[in-house]
Design a protein around this motif. Structure first.
Motif, PDB file in Angstrom:
ATOM      1  N   THR A  27       0.828  -1.207   0.000  1.00  0.00           N
ATOM      2  CA  THR A  27       0.000   0.000   0.000  1.00  0.00           C
ATOM      3  C   THR A  27       0.859   1.251   0.000  1.00  0.00           C
ATOM      4  OG1 THR A  27      -1.670  -1.199   1.294  1.00  0.00           O
ATOM      5  CG2 THR A  27      -1.851   1.197   1.228  1.00  0.00           C
ATOM      6  N   SER A  28       0.413   2.246  -0.759  1.00  0.00           N
ATOM      7  CA  SER A  28       1.014   3.576  -0.712  1.00  0.00           C
ATOM      8  C   SER A  28      -0.061   4.608  -0.410  1.00  0.00           C
ATOM      9  CB  SER A  28       1.680   3.931  -2.042  1.00  0.00           C
ATOM     10  OG  SER A  28       2.920   3.282  -2.190  1.00  0.00           O
ATOM     11  N   LEU A  29       0.380   5.721   0.137  1.00  0.00           N
ATOM     12  CA  LEU A  29      -0.482   6.874   0.400  1.00  0.00           C
ATOM     13  C   LEU A  29      -0.008   8.031  -0.469  1.00  0.00           C
ATOM     14  CD1 LEU A  29      -2.613   8.365   2.248  1.00  0.00           C
ATOM     15  CD2 LEU A  29      -0.692   8.905   3.753  1.00  0.00           C
ATOM     16  N   THR A  30      -0.922   8.631  -1.223  1.00  0.00           N
ATOM     17  CA  THR A  30      -0.562   9.793  -2.029  1.00  0.00           C
ATOM     18  C   THR A  30      -1.229  11.026  -1.443  1.00  0.00           C
ATOM     19  OG1 THR A  30      -2.409   9.784  -3.617  1.00  0.00           O
ATOM     20  CG2 THR A  30      -0.589   8.275  -4.043  1.00  0.00           C
ATOM     21  N   LEU A  31      -0.507  12.121  -1.431  1.00  0.00           N
ATOM     22  CA  LEU A  31      -1.032  13.382  -0.918  1.00  0.00           C
ATOM     23  C   LEU A  31      -1.659  14.142  -2.074  1.00  0.00           C
ATOM     24  CD1 LEU A  31       1.915  14.317   1.462  1.00  0.00           C
ATOM     25  CD2 LEU A  31      -0.110  12.944   1.920  1.00  0.00           C
ATOM     26  N   GLY A  32      -2.967  13.994  -2.222  1.00  0.00           N
ATOM     27  CA  GLY A  32      -3.657  14.521  -3.388  1.00  0.00           C
ATOM     28  C   GLY A  32      -3.588  13.538  -4.540  1.00  0.00           C
ATOM     29  N   VAL A  33      -4.248  13.892  -5.624  1.00  0.00           N
ATOM     30  CA  VAL A  33      -4.272  13.028  -6.815  1.00  0.00           C
ATOM     31  C   VAL A  33      -2.957  13.192  -7.568  1.00  0.00           C
ATOM     32  CG1 VAL A  33      -5.441  12.516  -8.981  1.00  0.00           C
ATOM     33  CG2 VAL A  33      -6.775  13.228  -6.985  1.00  0.00           C
ATOM     34  N   PRO A  34      -2.204  12.113  -7.768  1.00  0.00           N
ATOM     35  CA  PRO A  34      -0.914  12.227  -8.466  1.00  0.00           C
ATOM     36  C   PRO A  34      -1.077  12.686  -9.915  1.00  0.00           C
ATOM     37  CG  PRO A  34      -1.079  10.154  -7.265  1.00  0.00           C
ATOM     38  CD  PRO A  34      -2.449  10.762  -7.273  1.00  0.00           C
ATOM     39  N   ALA A  35      -0.038  13.327 -10.410  1.00  0.00           N
ATOM     40  CA  ALA A  35      -0.050  13.741 -11.816  1.00  0.00           C
ATOM     41  C   ALA A  35       0.262  12.575 -12.736  1.00  0.00           C
ATOM     42  CB  ALA A  35       0.964  14.867 -12.031  1.00  0.00           C
ATOM     43  N   PRO A  37       1.213   8.058 -13.143  1.00  0.00           N
ATOM     44  CA  PRO A  37       0.600   6.757 -12.830  1.00  0.00           C
ATOM     45  C   PRO A  37       0.905   6.299 -11.411  1.00  0.00           C
ATOM     46  CG  PRO A  37       2.552   6.459 -14.181  1.00  0.00           C
ATOM     47  CD  PRO A  37       2.322   7.937 -14.115  1.00  0.00           C
ATOM     48  N   ALA A  38       0.138   5.312 -10.966  1.00  0.00           N
ATOM     49  CA  ALA A  38       0.354   4.726  -9.642  1.00  0.00           C
ATOM     50  C   ALA A  38       1.634   3.914  -9.631  1.00  0.00           C
ATOM     51  CB  ALA A  38      -0.830   3.835  -9.279  1.00  0.00           C
ATOM     52  N   PRO A  39       2.277   3.766  -8.462  1.00  0.00           N
ATOM     53  CA  PRO A  39       3.457   2.895  -8.367  1.00  0.00           C
ATOM     54  C   PRO A  39       3.131   1.477  -8.840  1.00  0.00           C
ATOM     55  CG  PRO A  39       3.203   4.214  -6.367  1.00  0.00           C
ATOM     56  CD  PRO A  39       1.966   4.424  -7.174  1.00  0.00           C
ATOM     57  N   ASP A  41       4.243  -1.439  -8.067  1.00  0.00           N
ATOM     58  CA  ASP A  41       4.244  -2.578  -7.147  1.00  0.00           C
ATOM     59  C   ASP A  41       3.156  -2.508  -6.083  1.00  0.00           C
ATOM     60  OD1 ASP A  41       5.371  -0.376  -5.963  1.00  0.00           O
ATOM     61  OD2 ASP A  41       6.924  -1.481  -4.886  1.00  0.00           O
ATOM     62  N   ASP A  42       2.254  -1.536  -6.173  1.00  0.00           N
ATOM     63  CA  ASP A  42       1.225  -1.383  -5.152  1.00  0.00           C
ATOM     64  C   ASP A  42      -0.046  -2.132  -5.513  1.00  0.00           C
ATOM     65  OD1 ASP A  42       2.622   0.149  -3.325  1.00  0.00           O
ATOM     66  OD2 ASP A  42       2.095   2.033  -4.297  1.00  0.00           O
ATOM     67  N   GLU A  43      -0.615  -2.792  -4.511  1.00  0.00           N
ATOM     68  CA  GLU A  43      -1.914  -3.450  -4.666  1.00  0.00           C
ATOM     69  C   GLU A  43      -3.050  -2.553  -4.201  1.00  0.00           C
ATOM     70  OE1 GLU A  43      -0.379  -7.991  -3.801  1.00  0.00           O
ATOM     71  OE2 GLU A  43      -0.655  -6.573  -2.155  1.00  0.00           O
ATOM     72  N   ALA A  44      -2.729  -1.584  -3.357  1.00  0.00           N
ATOM     73  CA  ALA A  44      -3.710  -0.601  -2.890  1.00  0.00           C
ATOM     74  C   ALA A  44      -3.057   0.765  -2.859  1.00  0.00           C
ATOM     75  CB  ALA A  44      -4.224  -0.973  -1.504  1.00  0.00           C
ATOM     76  N   VAL A  45      -3.798   1.763  -3.299  1.00  0.00           N
ATOM     77  CA  VAL A  45      -3.342   3.147  -3.212  1.00  0.00           C
ATOM     78  C   VAL A  45      -4.454   3.952  -2.551  1.00  0.00           C
ATOM     79  CG1 VAL A  45      -2.651   5.217  -4.456  1.00  0.00           C
ATOM     80  CG2 VAL A  45      -1.853   2.984  -5.231  1.00  0.00           C
ATOM     81  N   VAL A  46      -4.073   4.739  -1.547  1.00  0.00           N
ATOM     82  CA  VAL A  46      -5.016   5.604  -0.845  1.00  0.00           C
ATOM     83  C   VAL A  46      -4.670   7.044  -1.178  1.00  0.00           C
ATOM     84  CG1 VAL A  46      -5.979   6.277   1.374  1.00  0.00           C
ATOM     85  CG2 VAL A  46      -5.175   3.916   1.022  1.00  0.00           C
ATOM     86  N   VAL A  47      -5.622   7.758  -1.748  1.00  0.00           N
ATOM     87  CA  VAL A  47      -5.441   9.166  -2.096  1.00  0.00           C
ATOM     88  C   VAL A  47      -5.958  10.016  -0.940  1.00  0.00           C
ATOM     89  CG1 VAL A  47      -6.051  11.012  -3.693  1.00  0.00           C
ATOM     90  CG2 VAL A  47      -5.683   8.688  -4.554  1.00  0.00           C
ATOM     91  N   ALA A  48      -5.090  10.833  -0.369  1.00  0.00           N
ATOM     92  CA  ALA A  48      -5.487  11.711   0.730  1.00  0.00           C
ATOM     93  C   ALA A  48      -5.994  13.034   0.164  1.00  0.00           C
ATOM     94  CB  ALA A  48      -4.300  11.958   1.654  1.00  0.00           C
ATOM     95  N   ASN A 367       2.398  16.757  -4.134  1.00  0.00           N
ATOM     96  CA  ASN A 367       1.777  15.474  -4.478  1.00  0.00           C
ATOM     97  C   ASN A 367       2.744  14.323  -4.225  1.00  0.00           C
ATOM     98  OD1 ASN A 367       0.208  17.425  -6.737  1.00  0.00           O
ATOM     99  ND2 ASN A 367      -1.027  15.967  -5.617  1.00  0.00           N
ATOM    100  N   ALA A 368       3.164  14.198  -2.970  1.00  0.00           N
ATOM    101  CA  ALA A 368       4.148  13.192  -2.612  1.00  0.00           C
ATOM    102  C   ALA A 368       3.485  11.825  -2.464  1.00  0.00           C
ATOM    103  CB  ALA A 368       4.840  13.580  -1.310  1.00  0.00           C
ATOM    104  N   VAL A 369       4.317  10.782  -2.570  1.00  0.00           N
ATOM    105  CA  VAL A 369       3.889   9.410  -2.312  1.00  0.00           C
ATOM    106  C   VAL A 369       4.614   8.927  -1.061  1.00  0.00           C
ATOM    107  CG1 VAL A 369       3.769   7.047  -3.186  1.00  0.00           C
ATOM    108  CG2 VAL A 369       3.489   8.975  -4.757  1.00  0.00           C
ATOM    109  N   LEU A 370       3.858   8.364  -0.125  1.00  0.00           N
ATOM    110  CA  LEU A 370       4.413   7.945   1.155  1.00  0.00           C
ATOM    111  C   LEU A 370       4.307   6.435   1.322  1.00  0.00           C
ATOM    112  CD1 LEU A 370       2.738  10.713   3.329  1.00  0.00           C
ATOM    113  CD2 LEU A 370       5.123  10.652   2.636  1.00  0.00           C
ATOM    114  N   ALA A 371       5.377   5.843   1.812  1.00  0.00           N
ATOM    115  CA  ALA A 371       5.366   4.422   2.156  1.00  0.00           C
ATOM    116  C   ALA A 371       4.830   4.268   3.574  1.00  0.00           C
ATOM    117  CB  ALA A 371       6.775   3.845   2.061  1.00  0.00           C
ATOM    118  N   ILE A 372       4.179   3.134   3.841  1.00  0.00           N
ATOM    119  CA  ILE A 372       3.553   2.894   5.132  1.00  0.00           C
ATOM    120  C   ILE A 372       4.502   2.110   6.019  1.00  0.00           C
ATOM    121  CG2 ILE A 372       1.470   2.090   6.293  1.00  0.00           C
ATOM    122  CD1 ILE A 372       1.060   4.192   4.032  1.00  0.00           C
ATOM    123  N   GLY A 373       4.800   2.653   7.191  1.00  0.00           N
ATOM    124  CA  GLY A 373       5.673   1.994   8.153  1.00  0.00           C
ATOM    125  C   GLY A 373       4.887   1.364   9.286  1.00  0.00           C
ATOM    126  N   PRO A 374       5.545   1.083  10.396  1.00  0.00           N
ATOM    127  CA  PRO A 374       4.879   0.431  11.529  1.00  0.00           C
ATOM    128  C   PRO A 374       3.849   1.339  12.191  1.00  0.00           C
ATOM    129  CG  PRO A 374       7.102   1.076  12.113  1.00  0.00           C
ATOM    130  CD  PRO A 374       6.977   1.312  10.646  1.00  0.00           C
TER     131      PRO A 374
END
Length: 417
Positions: A27-35, A37-39, A41-48, A367-374
Motif C-alpha cells: 500500500t502507498s499513500l498519495t497526498l492529493g491526486v498524483p499527476a 501513474p500509480a506505483p 508494485d502497489d496493490e492498494a493506493v489511498v489518495v489523501a 503530491n508526494a507518495v508515502l510508504a507505510i511503516g509500523p
C-alpha cells in the motif's frame, strides 16, 4: 492496483493505509491526486484529500477526480474513507460524495460503516458509540468544525442526501457473510442506495468485508477495510518492507482540540520544550512566525512541540471574536509554514496532530507518495516520504493515540522500536 481508496482528510487516509498494510496489502499513500501513474508494485493506493470541511460541491469535485484516477490505474473497487466519528454537518459532504461516486460507478448501493472497535467506535441499531457513550455525548458534540449532535447515522446521513438510506442490523451481521449478502440484495430491491451497517467487533468488520467482494463502491472508516484484502487472496502474514525512518531533528505541531490530544500535549509538555500558539496573538499579528522558528531551532535536538490545542470553551470564544473559518485558515496556514521551513532547515521527523493541521502540514510536501511503516498507535502509522528526501511523518487524528503518543512517535519515526 486491486483496491483504490480516497480519504476526506490526511489523517484518515493514513489510518486507512495503515489498516490495509497491516492486512498484508502492498500500500502507498498519495497526498492529493498524483499527476502520473500509480506505483507499479502497489496493490492498494489511498489518495489523501482535504475535503471534509469544505463546500460540498468542491468535495464532490475532488472525490470524483480521485475516483477517476484510481479507476484509470486499474482499481477494481473504490473505498471512500471518512472518520470513525462520521465528522460532518447536516449539510455536510459524506452524503453528496457517496451519491456522486455511486452514480459514476453505476453501483446499486454502497455500505456505510464508520465503526472502528479498535479505537472504541462501534455501531449498534444504527447509532454510533464512542466507547460507552453515544457519539452525541462523547465530546464530539462540541467539535469546532463538525459538531455531531445526533448519534443516529441513518438520520444524520439522510439529511445530507435524497438517496434512500437503509440499515443492516447487528443480528444480520452476526449471522455472517451469507446473511449479509442476502440482506444487501433485499435492500437494493427496496431502492436503498446507502445502507448503514452495525458493527461492534473486528469479527463483524471482517464478515462485512468478505460480503463486499463484488461491490464496486464501499464507504466507511478504516475498520471496514480489515476484511477486504482477503477477497484478493492476501493474508496479514506477508512480509512487509523494512521501515528506515529518519534520524534527524523532530518537531511536533498540534492543532487538535480534542480531549485525547490535549491530554497528550499536557503529558509531553512535562519534560519537553513546548510553546503554545495563542489564537488572539496570531490574529492580531503579535505572534511572529520568526519567533516560533527561533524556538524550534533553539530546541532542535530535543523534539520541541508547538501547539494551538485548547479547551472547547476557549476555542469557541476565539471563533466568536475572529470568525470560525478565518481563524481556522490562519492557524492552518501558520502550521503549514512552520512545517515547510522546518523541513527546509533539516528537520526530518514531523508529527502533526489533528485532521486540519495534518492536512496543512502534509500539503507542504506537494503530491508526494508515502510508504507505510509500523503502527505507532491504533490508526496512526509511521510514514516515509518515497524518494531521496529522508523525511518521516506521522499524521494523527485528534481523537487517536495513547497518552504518551508524541514521545512514541518521535522514537519510532527515527526507525527505532
Amino acid at each position: 492496483m486491486l483496491l483504490g481508496a480516497f480519504g476526506d482528510d490526511f489523517t484518515g487516509a493514513s489510518d486507512l493505509a495503515n489498516t490495509l498494510a497491516r492486512a498484508g496489502m502492498r500500500t502507498s499513500l498519495t497526498l492529493g491526486v498524483p499527476a502520473g501513474p500509480a506505483p507499479d508494485d502497489d496493490e492498494a493506493v489511498v489518495v489523501a484529500l482535504k475535503s471534509r470541511s469544505i463546500d460540498p460541491a468542491e468535495a464532490v469535485r475532488l472525490s470524483l477526480g480521485a475516483t477517476a484516477w484510481l479507476k484509470a490505474n486499474g482499481a477494481r473497487q473504490i473505498l471512500f474513507k471518512y472518520c470513525s466519528t462520521f465528522d460532518s454537518t447536516p449539510s455536510g459532504n459524506i452524503g453528496p460524495v457517496a451519491e456522486a461516486v455511486l452514480a459514476v460507478l453505476d453501483a446499486p448501493l454502497a455500505l456505510v460503516c464508520p465503526a472502528f472497535p479498535g479505537t472504541g467506535r462501534t455501531l449498534y441499531q444504527g447509532h454510533l458509540f464512542v466507547h460507552d457513550r453515544l457519539l452525541s455525548e462523547s465530546g464530539m458534540e462540541r467539535h469546532p468544525l463538525t459538531p455531531m449532535t445526533d448519534p443516529d447515522i441513518r438520520r444524520w446521513l439522510q439529511r445530507q442526501t435524497p438517496l434512500k438510506v437503509g440499515h443492516l442490523p447487528h443480528a444480520v451481521v452476526r449471522d455472517g457473510t451469507s446473511s449479509i449478502r442476502s440482506a444487501l440484495a433485499e435492500a437494493a430491491g427496496r431502492g436503498e442506495r446507502l445502507v448503514v451497517a452495525d458493527a461492534t467487533s473486528n469479527d463483524d468488520l471482517i464478515a462485512l468485508g468478505a460480503s463486499l467482494r463484488d461491490h464496486a463502491f464501499i464507504t466507511g472508516a478504516s475498520g471496514i477495510a480489515m476484511g477486504l484484502p482477503a477477497n484478493y487472496g492476501i493474508a496479514p502474514d506477508r512480509a512487509t518492507p523494512a521501515f528506515a525512518g529518519a534520524e534527524g531533528p523532530a518537531v511536533i505541531l498540534s492543532g487538535s482540540c480534542s480531549q485525547a490530544t490535549r491530554r497528550q500535549v499536557d503529558i509531553y509538555a512535562q519534560d519537553h520544550p513546548h510553546r503554545a500558539i495563542d489564537a488572539d496573538a496570531v490574529m492580531n499579528g503579535s505572534l511572529k512566525l520568526d519567533a516560533l522558528i527561533d524556538f524550534i531551532e533553539t530546541h532542535r535536538n530535543a523534539a520541541p512541540m508547538l501547539y494551538s490545542s485548547a479547551d472547547p470553551e476557549a476555542v469557541a470564544a476565539a471563533q466568536a471574536r475572529h470568525g470560525r473559518q478565518v481563524l481556522a485558515e490562519r492557524i492552518e496556514g501558520l502550521f503549514a509554514e512552520l512545517a515547510r521551513i522546518a523541513i527546509e532547515r533539516g528537520f526530518t521527523r514531523i508529527i502533526a496532530a489533528g485532521g486540519e493541521t495534518s492536512g496543512a502540514v502534509a500539503g507542504t510536501l506537494g503530491n508526494a507518495v508515502l510508504a507505510i511503516g509500523p503502527e505507532i498507535d491504533p490508526g496512526v502509522p509511521a510514514l516515509q516520504l518515497r524518494g531521496t528526501k529522508p523525511v518521516a511523518i506521522a499524521l494523527k487524528s485528534g481523537n487517536f493515540g495513547a497518552p504518551d503518543f508524541f514521545a512514541k512517535a518521535v522514537t519510532l519515526l527515527a526507525g527505532k522500536a
